[in-house]
Design an enzyme around this catalytic site. Sequence first.
Site, PDB file in Angstrom:
ATOM      1  N   GLU A  78       0.821  -1.208   0.000  1.00  0.00           N
ATOM      2  CA  GLU A  78       0.000   0.000   0.000  1.00  0.00           C
ATOM      3  C   GLU A  78       0.860   1.267   0.000  1.00  0.00           C
ATOM      4  O   GLU A  78       1.904   1.328   0.626  1.00  0.00           O
ATOM      5  CB  GLU A  78      -0.928   0.015   1.213  1.00  0.00           C
ATOM      6  CG  GLU A  78      -1.931  -1.138   1.245  1.00  0.00           C
ATOM      7  CD  GLU A  78      -2.883  -1.144   0.067  1.00  0.00           C
ATOM      8  OE1 GLU A  78      -3.075  -0.083  -0.563  1.00  0.00           O
ATOM      9  OE2 GLU A  78      -3.443  -2.222  -0.231  1.00  0.00           O
ATOM     10  N   ARG A  88     -17.984  -1.584   4.765  1.00  0.00           N
ATOM     11  CA  ARG A  88     -19.021  -2.313   4.019  1.00  0.00           C
ATOM     12  C   ARG A  88     -19.649  -3.401   4.870  1.00  0.00           C
ATOM     13  O   ARG A  88     -20.827  -3.743   4.702  1.00  0.00           O
ATOM     14  CB  ARG A  88     -18.403  -2.919   2.756  1.00  0.00           C
ATOM     15  CG  ARG A  88     -19.377  -3.641   1.857  1.00  0.00           C
ATOM     16  CD  ARG A  88     -18.682  -4.135   0.593  1.00  0.00           C
ATOM     17  NE  ARG A  88     -17.555  -4.992   0.878  1.00  0.00           N
ATOM     18  CZ  ARG A  88     -17.634  -6.300   1.131  1.00  0.00           C
ATOM     19  NH1 ARG A  88     -18.827  -6.898   1.166  1.00  0.00           N
ATOM     20  NH2 ARG A  88     -16.557  -7.019   1.347  1.00  0.00           N
ATOM     21  N   CYS A 141      -8.157  -2.470   7.508  1.00  0.00           N
ATOM     22  CA  CYS A 141      -6.796  -2.412   6.953  1.00  0.00           C
ATOM     23  C   CYS A 141      -6.374  -0.966   6.720  1.00  0.00           C
ATOM     24  O   CYS A 141      -5.271  -0.555   7.093  1.00  0.00           O
ATOM     25  CB  CYS A 141      -6.715  -3.212   5.657  1.00  0.00           C
ATOM     26  SG  CYS A 141      -6.858  -4.998   5.885  1.00  0.00           S
ATOM     27  N   HIS A 165      -1.129  -5.959   1.646  1.00  0.00           N
ATOM     28  CA  HIS A 165      -2.287  -6.837   1.482  1.00  0.00           C
ATOM     29  C   HIS A 165      -1.877  -8.125   0.777  1.00  0.00           C
ATOM     30  O   HIS A 165      -1.061  -8.090  -0.155  1.00  0.00           O
ATOM     31  CB  HIS A 165      -3.379  -6.145   0.650  1.00  0.00           C
ATOM     32  CG  HIS A 165      -4.371  -5.393   1.471  1.00  0.00           C
ATOM     33  ND1 HIS A 165      -4.577  -4.039   1.340  1.00  0.00           N
ATOM     34  CD2 HIS A 165      -5.232  -5.820   2.432  1.00  0.00           C
ATOM     35  CE1 HIS A 165      -5.531  -3.657   2.185  1.00  0.00           C
ATOM     36  NE2 HIS A 165      -5.941  -4.720   2.848  1.00  0.00           N
TER      37      HIS A 165
END
Length: 213
Positions: A78, A88, A141, A165
């Site tokens: 990242e 979500r 995350c 990730h």
Amino acid sequence: MKILVTGFDPFGGEPINPAIESVKRLPEVIGGAQIVKLEIPTVVHQSLAVIREAIRKEDPDMILSIGQAGGRPDITVERVGINVDDCRIADNAGNQPVDEPIYPEGPDAYFVTLPIKAMVKAMQEAGIPASVSNSAGTFVCNHVTYGVRYLIETEFPGKRSGFIHIPYLPSQAATKKGMPSMELDTIVKGLTVAIEAMIEHQEDVKITGGTIC
């Protein structure tokens, strides 16, 4: 040198999380650096509280957090964390913040301070699919990507941090038609190589890692 490496516990109904499973299997020493391994909860704010305590206790030079990104085909390093929780699904404590800042007094975003392109390059040269990611999502995350940088800026100056990730394991993808996966041994090798690059490169390499959209 000491590096704190964190991995999340299982979440979203999955019985296993390759993040903590890969962290557990890392060597105790990589490139001469002591590796401190830490399992963190997939819970907003609580995850950061656990990391903060570990930083206070261990005083690591760098903090690298690992998370699962089901659907991604490669290991993604990242670039940036943004100051928003927009979940979500609920986290493991039932929290589901929507459009809420992680730290209301913090800036909109933080770039990570690890040599992300050198890490990707090292993994690719080791034969492991890897790329730069320009979005850590808006779940826990990203919460940790941003939050650890905030902690460094406000409480632990001079330390460096970042986030990686990793894909599903084959056992997770077995019942998800068309879903990419990666063997645990390959993930562990990739993380090991990436950590070696973190140690070797104080400054990042100047190569492309951008995307068109």
